[in-house]
Design an enzyme around this catalytic site. Sequence first.
Site, mmCIF file in Angstrom:
data_model
loop_
_atom_site.group_PDB
_atom_site.id
_atom_site.type_symbol
_atom_site.label_atom_id
_atom_site.label_comp_id
_atom_site.label_asym_id
_atom_site.label_seq_id
_atom_site.Cartn_x
_atom_site.Cartn_y
_atom_site.Cartn_z
ATOM 1 N N HIS A 141 24.223 -5.538 -12.333
ATOM 2 C CA HIS A 141 24.578 -4.125 -12.251
ATOM 3 C C HIS A 141 25.801 -3.881 -13.127
ATOM 4 O O HIS A 141 26.770 -4.657 -13.073
ATOM 5 C CB HIS A 141 24.870 -3.745 -10.799
ATOM 6 C CG HIS A 141 25.189 -2.291 -10.640
ATOM 7 N ND1 HIS A 141 24.212 -1.320 -10.639
ATOM 8 C CD2 HIS A 141 26.364 -1.643 -10.520
ATOM 9 C CE1 HIS A 141 24.780 -0.133 -10.511
ATOM 10 N NE2 HIS A 141 26.078 -0.301 -10.438
ATOM 11 N N ASP A 196 22.417 -1.724 -4.404
ATOM 12 C CA ASP A 196 23.537 -2.333 -5.147
ATOM 13 C C ASP A 196 24.589 -2.923 -4.213
ATOM 14 O O ASP A 196 25.795 -2.813 -4.464
ATOM 15 C CB ASP A 196 24.179 -1.293 -6.088
ATOM 16 C CG ASP A 196 23.211 -0.808 -7.151
ATOM 17 O OD1 ASP A 196 22.319 -1.578 -7.545
ATOM 18 O OD2 ASP A 196 23.347 0.346 -7.587
HETATM 19 C C1 GAR Z 1 22.045 -3.329 -18.229
HETATM 20 O O1 GAR Z 1 23.292 -2.800 -18.566
HETATM 21 C C2 GAR Z 1 21.971 -3.571 -16.732
HETATM 22 O O2 GAR Z 1 23.193 -3.959 -16.161
HETATM 23 C C3 GAR Z 1 21.556 -2.203 -16.233
HETATM 24 O O3 GAR Z 1 20.627 -1.748 -17.169
HETATM 25 C C4 GAR Z 1 20.929 -2.315 -18.446
HETATM 26 C C5 GAR Z 1 19.678 -2.951 -18.958
HETATM 27 O O4 GAR Z 1 19.859 -3.434 -20.260
HETATM 28 N N1 GAR Z 1 21.015 -2.266 -14.909
HETATM 29 C C6 GAR Z 1 21.163 -1.310 -14.005
HETATM 30 O O5 GAR Z 1 21.755 -0.271 -14.230
HETATM 31 C C7 GAR Z 1 20.526 -1.612 -12.672
HETATM 32 N N2 GAR Z 1 20.944 -0.688 -11.681
HETATM 33 P P1 GAR Z 1 18.891 -4.529 -20.846
HETATM 34 O O6 GAR Z 1 17.470 -3.994 -20.651
HETATM 35 O O7 GAR Z 1 19.268 -4.589 -22.296
HETATM 36 O O8 GAR Z 1 19.113 -5.815 -20.114
#
Ligand code: GAR
Length: 207
Positions: free
Chosen positions: A109, A145
């Site tokens: 997160h 979360d």
């Molecule tokens: C990341 O920043 C992750 O922490 C976030 O989405 C992004 C995905 O990037 N996750 C959340 O917000 C979950 N609640 P990625 O597809 O490049 O890994």
Amino acid sequence: MKNLVLLISGRGSNLQSILQAEREAAWGVCVRGVISNRADAAGLDVARAFGVPTQVIAHADFPNREAFDQALAEVIAALEPDVIALCGFMRVLGAAFVDRFAGRLVNIHPSLLPAFTGLRTHARALEEGVKWHGATVHLVSSALDHGPILAQAAVPVLDADTAETLAARVLLEEHRIYPPAVRALLEGRVQIDGLRTRIRPASDSPL
Ligand code: GAR
């Protein structure tokens, strides 16, 4: 050999960091599959580039959350996962799903939990004027979360930051902390006591 399944919704940069780390350090796990809830997720190409099987289970094809969760759970269960890593998976999973895979579900997160649960974490961090922001790896519980924390990394908030520059700085930390936390879970090195966890070092760790 332990089985790993990864869930994505989009870009897949955290997925890439895990697959890269697993390949470089030869964790000795079987990456059983990458599942996306969106057919257009760029992360599906990341998985294919690593030769990992992919599946799409589109939430839009189901009448409600329970039906989607149930279909997703059946596909995942067939892969016999020891760990399921959510890598930017942007659907809230219901209690029945979380309970079924309790202790095996891990998420990253983009905030220092318990601050800034939910969405728009970087913009909200700027709005609140915090001086430090970051990322958290945690086990998934049925409270959104809010599960036992496995790893965190903090970054300073700079005067010139926008949500985008802050997100980019946090993302580098995500890529650093997520793979070792997933590996620790796969190797059974995580001890859980309420919301607190202790992680024993890997056998090849210099510590
Ligand atoms: C990341 O920043 C992750 O922490 C976030 O989405 C992004 C995905 O990037 N996750 C959340 O917000 C979950 N609640 P990625 O597809 O490049 O890994």
